[in-house]
Motif scaffolding. Structure first.
Motif, PDB file in Angstrom:
ATOM      1  N   VAL A 149      16.010   6.309  12.771  1.00 40.50           N
ATOM      2  CA  VAL A 149      16.145   4.858  12.615  1.00 40.50           C
ATOM      3  C   VAL A 149      15.350   4.099  13.671  1.00 40.50           C
ATOM      4  O   VAL A 149      14.706   3.087  13.370  1.00 40.50           O
ATOM      5  CB  VAL A 149      17.640   4.454  12.684  1.00 40.50           C
ATOM      6  N   SER A 150      15.370   4.594  14.908  1.00 36.65           N
ATOM      7  CA  SER A 150      14.690   3.874  15.995  1.00 36.65           C
ATOM      8  C   SER A 150      13.192   3.772  15.761  1.00 36.65           C
ATOM      9  O   SER A 150      12.557   2.795  16.164  1.00 36.65           O
ATOM     10  CB  SER A 150      14.963   4.567  17.332  1.00 36.65           C
ATOM     11  N   THR A 151      12.614   4.760  15.096  1.00 43.23           N
ATOM     12  CA  THR A 151      11.179   4.738  14.787  1.00 43.23           C
ATOM     13  C   THR A 151      10.896   3.956  13.522  1.00 43.23           C
ATOM     14  O   THR A 151       9.925   3.195  13.442  1.00 43.23           O
ATOM     15  CB  THR A 151      10.644   6.174  14.646  1.00 43.23           C
ATOM     16  N   LEU A 152      11.723   4.136  12.520  1.00 44.90           N
ATOM     17  CA  LEU A 152      11.471   3.531  11.209  1.00 44.90           C
ATOM     18  C   LEU A 152      11.777   2.033  11.179  1.00 44.90           C
ATOM     19  O   LEU A 152      11.096   1.277  10.471  1.00 44.90           O
ATOM     20  CB  LEU A 152      12.308   4.238  10.143  1.00 44.90           C
ATOM     21  N   LYS A 153      12.778   1.582  11.924  1.00 46.66           N
ATOM     22  CA  LYS A 153      13.213   0.186  11.849  1.00 46.66           C
ATOM     23  C   LYS A 153      12.091  -0.807  12.127  1.00 46.66           C
ATOM     24  O   LYS A 153      11.872  -1.732  11.327  1.00 46.66           O
ATOM     25  CB  LYS A 153      14.384  -0.058  12.797  1.00 46.66           C
ATOM     26  N   PRO A 154      11.327  -0.679  13.235  1.00 47.17           N
ATOM     27  CA  PRO A 154      10.252  -1.655  13.470  1.00 47.17           C
ATOM     28  C   PRO A 154       9.167  -1.611  12.409  1.00 47.17           C
ATOM     29  O   PRO A 154       8.542  -2.634  12.118  1.00 47.17           O
ATOM     30  CB  PRO A 154       9.702  -1.262  14.847  1.00 47.17           C
ATOM     31  N   VAL A 155       8.950  -0.448  11.816  1.00 49.33           N
ATOM     32  CA  VAL A 155       7.955  -0.345  10.742  1.00 49.33           C
ATOM     33  C   VAL A 155       8.445  -1.082   9.502  1.00 49.33           C
ATOM     34  O   VAL A 155       7.729  -1.893   8.900  1.00 49.33           O
ATOM     35  CB  VAL A 155       7.660   1.128  10.405  1.00 49.33           C
ATOM     36  N   LEU A 156       9.677  -0.815   9.114  1.00 49.28           N
ATOM     37  CA  LEU A 156      10.240  -1.401   7.895  1.00 49.28           C
ATOM     38  C   LEU A 156      10.376  -2.914   7.978  1.00 49.28           C
ATOM     39  O   LEU A 156      10.307  -3.607   6.957  1.00 49.28           O
ATOM     40  CB  LEU A 156      11.606  -0.775   7.613  1.00 49.28           C
ATOM     41  N   LEU A 157      10.577  -3.429   9.190  1.00 51.03           N
ATOM     42  CA  LEU A 157      10.743  -4.876   9.362  1.00 51.03           C
ATOM     43  C   LEU A 157       9.426  -5.584   9.686  1.00 51.03           C
ATOM     44  O   LEU A 157       9.415  -6.803   9.858  1.00 51.03           O
ATOM     45  CB  LEU A 157      11.749  -5.153  10.486  1.00 51.03           C
ATOM     46  N   SER A 158       8.336  -4.843   9.734  1.00 56.07           N
ATOM     47  CA  SER A 158       7.050  -5.432  10.116  1.00 56.07           C
ATOM     48  C   SER A 158       6.391  -6.160   8.953  1.00 56.07           C
ATOM     49  O   SER A 158       6.595  -5.821   7.775  1.00 56.07           O
ATOM     50  CB  SER A 158       6.105  -4.344  10.639  1.00 56.07           C
ATOM     51  N   ARG A 159       5.603  -7.156   9.290  1.00 55.34           N
ATOM     52  CA  ARG A 159       4.846  -7.888   8.270  1.00 55.34           C
ATOM     53  C   ARG A 159       3.851  -6.956   7.579  1.00 55.34           C
ATOM     54  O   ARG A 159       3.642  -7.052   6.364  1.00 55.34           O
ATOM     55  CB  ARG A 159       4.089  -9.047   8.929  1.00 55.34           C
ATOM     56  N   GLN A 160       3.259  -6.040   8.341  1.00 59.10           N
ATOM     57  CA  GLN A 160       2.259  -5.136   7.770  1.00 59.10           C
ATOM     58  C   GLN A 160       2.853  -4.277   6.654  1.00 59.10           C
ATOM     59  O   GLN A 160       2.233  -4.086   5.598  1.00 59.10           O
ATOM     60  CB  GLN A 160       1.674  -4.230   8.864  1.00 59.10           C
ATOM     61  N   TYR A 161       4.046  -3.766   6.888  1.00 61.84           N
ATOM     62  CA  TYR A 161       4.673  -2.895   5.887  1.00 61.84           C
ATOM     63  C   TYR A 161       5.102  -3.695   4.663  1.00 61.84           C
ATOM     64  O   TYR A 161       4.980  -3.221   3.526  1.00 61.84           O
ATOM     65  CB  TYR A 161       5.869  -2.186   6.507  1.00 61.84           C
ATOM     66  N   ILE A 162       5.601  -4.889   4.885  1.00 62.62           N
ATOM     67  CA  ILE A 162       6.002  -5.735   3.753  1.00 62.62           C
ATOM     68  C   ILE A 162       4.787  -6.086   2.907  1.00 62.62           C
ATOM     69  O   ILE A 162       4.838  -6.021   1.666  1.00 62.62           O
ATOM     70  CB  ILE A 162       6.694  -7.020   4.263  1.00 62.62           C
ATOM     71  N   VAL A 163       3.679  -6.446   3.562  1.00 71.48           N
ATOM     72  CA  VAL A 163       2.450  -6.771   2.830  1.00 71.48           C
ATOM     73  C   VAL A 163       1.966  -5.559   2.049  1.00 71.48           C
ATOM     74  O   VAL A 163       1.556  -5.671   0.886  1.00 71.48           O
ATOM     75  CB  VAL A 163       1.357  -7.264   3.810  1.00 71.48           C
ATOM     76  N   ALA A 164       2.009  -4.370   2.680  1.00 70.87           N
ATOM     77  CA  ALA A 164       1.583  -3.153   1.990  1.00 70.87           C
ATOM     78  C   ALA A 164       2.429  -2.908   0.747  1.00 70.87           C
ATOM     79  O   ALA A 164       1.908  -2.535  -0.314  1.00 70.87           O
ATOM     80  CB  ALA A 164       1.680  -1.953   2.936  1.00 70.87           C
ATOM     81  N   THR A 165       3.733  -3.140   0.856  1.00 66.95           N
ATOM     82  CA  THR A 165       4.629  -2.947  -0.277  1.00 66.95           C
ATOM     83  C   THR A 165       4.284  -3.901  -1.421  1.00 66.95           C
ATOM     84  O   THR A 165       4.242  -3.500  -2.599  1.00 66.95           O
ATOM     85  CB  THR A 165       6.087  -3.165   0.149  1.00 66.95           C
ATOM     86  N   VAL A 166       4.025  -5.143  -1.084  1.00 65.44           N
ATOM     87  CA  VAL A 166       3.685  -6.140  -2.106  1.00 65.44           C
ATOM     88  C   VAL A 166       2.368  -5.782  -2.787  1.00 65.44           C
ATOM     89  O   VAL A 166       2.230  -5.866  -4.019  1.00 65.44           O
ATOM     90  CB  VAL A 166       3.600  -7.546  -1.478  1.00 65.44           C
ATOM     91  N   ILE A 167       1.386  -5.350  -1.990  1.00 65.22           N
ATOM     92  CA  ILE A 167       0.087  -4.995  -2.564  1.00 65.22           C
ATOM     93  C   ILE A 167       0.215  -3.781  -3.482  1.00 65.22           C
ATOM     94  O   ILE A 167      -0.346  -3.756  -4.595  1.00 65.22           O
ATOM     95  CB  ILE A 167      -0.940  -4.709  -1.451  1.00 65.22           C
ATOM     96  N   VAL A 168       0.951  -2.770  -3.037  1.00 63.46           N
ATOM     97  CA  VAL A 168       1.148  -1.578  -3.863  1.00 63.46           C
ATOM     98  C   VAL A 168       1.820  -1.952  -5.179  1.00 63.46           C
ATOM     99  O   VAL A 168       1.424  -1.484  -6.257  1.00 63.46           O
ATOM    100  CB  VAL A 168       1.993  -0.530  -3.106  1.00 63.46           C
ATOM    101  N   PHE A 169       2.829  -2.819  -5.098  1.00 58.45           N
ATOM    102  CA  PHE A 169       3.515  -3.258  -6.318  1.00 58.45           C
ATOM    103  C   PHE A 169       2.544  -3.989  -7.248  1.00 58.45           C
ATOM    104  O   PHE A 169       2.513  -3.731  -8.464  1.00 58.45           O
ATOM    105  CB  PHE A 169       4.684  -4.167  -5.954  1.00 58.45           C
ATOM    106  N   GLY A 170       1.742  -4.898  -6.676  1.00 57.47           N
ATOM    107  CA  GLY A 170       0.801  -5.658  -7.495  1.00 57.47           C
ATOM    108  C   GLY A 170      -0.242  -4.774  -8.154  1.00 57.47           C
ATOM    109  O   GLY A 170      -0.529  -4.918  -9.360  1.00 57.47           O
ATOM    110  N   VAL A 171      -0.815  -3.840  -7.386  1.00 56.91           N
ATOM    111  CA  VAL A 171      -1.816  -2.930  -7.946  1.00 56.91           C
ATOM    112  C   VAL A 171      -1.196  -2.052  -9.037  1.00 56.91           C
ATOM    113  O   VAL A 171      -1.819  -1.801 -10.074  1.00 56.91           O
ATOM    114  CB  VAL A 171      -2.429  -2.055  -6.833  1.00 56.91           C
ATOM    115  N   SER A 172       0.034  -1.610  -8.810  1.00 60.02           N
ATOM    116  CA  SER A 172       0.715  -0.775  -9.800  1.00 60.02           C
ATOM    117  C   SER A 172       0.945  -1.522 -11.102  1.00 60.02           C
ATOM    118  O   SER A 172       0.740  -0.969 -12.191  1.00 60.02           O
ATOM    119  CB  SER A 172       2.056  -0.280  -9.243  1.00 60.02           C
ATOM    120  N   VAL A 173       1.351  -2.788 -10.999  1.00 61.18           N
ATOM    121  CA  VAL A 173       1.608  -3.579 -12.202  1.00 61.18           C
ATOM    122  C   VAL A 173       0.315  -3.838 -12.974  1.00 61.18           C
ATOM    123  O   VAL A 173       0.247  -3.628 -14.195  1.00 61.18           O
ATOM    124  CB  VAL A 173       2.278  -4.922 -11.832  1.00 61.18           C
TER     125      VAL A 173
END
Length: 231
Positions: A149-173
């Motif tokens: 959790v200590s390693t994953l939490k800052p990644v999961l809450l980061s703007r970079q990871y959220i943007v990556a998730t949105v882009i992956v979703f958009g490309v997939s759709v």
């Protein structure tokens, strides 16, 4: 990041050959072993990107890829247990309510259906968490790292990871819509396995890059230990 991700699957030596081999593995995924091979390769690719590698890793070491794929599947199953338990429990309630009949049975079935709907957010949360968990597993070569959790939490809450998730979703759709259209002409059916392997690598690049940016920021922010003075 998007432009780099789209070109990533074919970068490096034998990029097209890699894509063809990956597509063939996806095509034979019904044999199960190819699923583990592809999963192992994708998590390795994401971990390589998170370390700063610009090209995908070599598609070899089949035994190692198989082991990594099995471990990645175990991690995915572990993360999926919560929504699976919620859904299964509510399904039992629905069936029980339907069997009971009457007003009480109807109420019980309604509560069960509502609970099944509540399982959907849990599925979405797991879908969001899993890429980061698998990257950390591959980086550290440890199953336990997937739940750090200590390693994953800052990644999961980061703007970079959220943007990556949105882009992956958009490309997939968008890609899925195009593939569905092409399937009407049988072309989509032929290229589908290769598209899904390409999409997997492109997605892993984006998640790996996001992980790297957060990890590098944390490392640079960590003060170096003071040198010990000689007596």
């Amino acid at each position: 990041m998007l432009e780099d991700a789209l070109s990533y699957p074919t970068k490096g030596d034998s990029g097209i050959v890699r894509l063809l081999i990956g597509g063939v593995l996806v095509f034979f995924s019904w044999l199960l072993v190819p699923v583990f091979l592809v999963s192992g390769y994708l998590v390795r690719a994401a971990a390589a990107v998170s370390r700063g590698d610009e090209d995908p890793p070599a598609l070899d070491d089949w035994g190692g890829l198989l082991v990594d794929g099995v471990k990645a599947t175990v991690i995915a199953v572990a993360y999926s247990l919560v929504p699976a338990v919620i859904f299964g429990g509510m399904l039992v309630v629905v069936v029980g309510g339907g069997s009971a009949g009457g007003n009480a049975g109807g109420l019980l079935a309604g509560v069960g259906l509502l609970g099944m709907l509540l399982a959907l957010p849990a599925v979405l949360v797991v879908t969001y968490l899993l890429p980061a968990a698998l990257i950390n597993f591959a980086r550290e070569e440890s199953l336990g790292a997937a739940f750090a959790v200590s390693t994953l939490k800052p990644v999961l809450l980061s703007r970079q990871y959220i943007v990556a998730t949105v882009i992956v979703f958009g490309v997939s759709v968008v890609g899925g819509a195009v593939l569905s259209f092409l399937s009407a002409f049988l072309v989509g059916i032929v290229i589908a396995p290769f598209y899904y392997f390409w999409l997997g690598l492109a997605s892993q690049f984006m998640f790996g890059r996001a992980f790297a940016e957060v990890a590098n920021t944390r490392e640079s922010a960590t003060p170096a230990a003071a040198p010990v003075a000689d007596d």
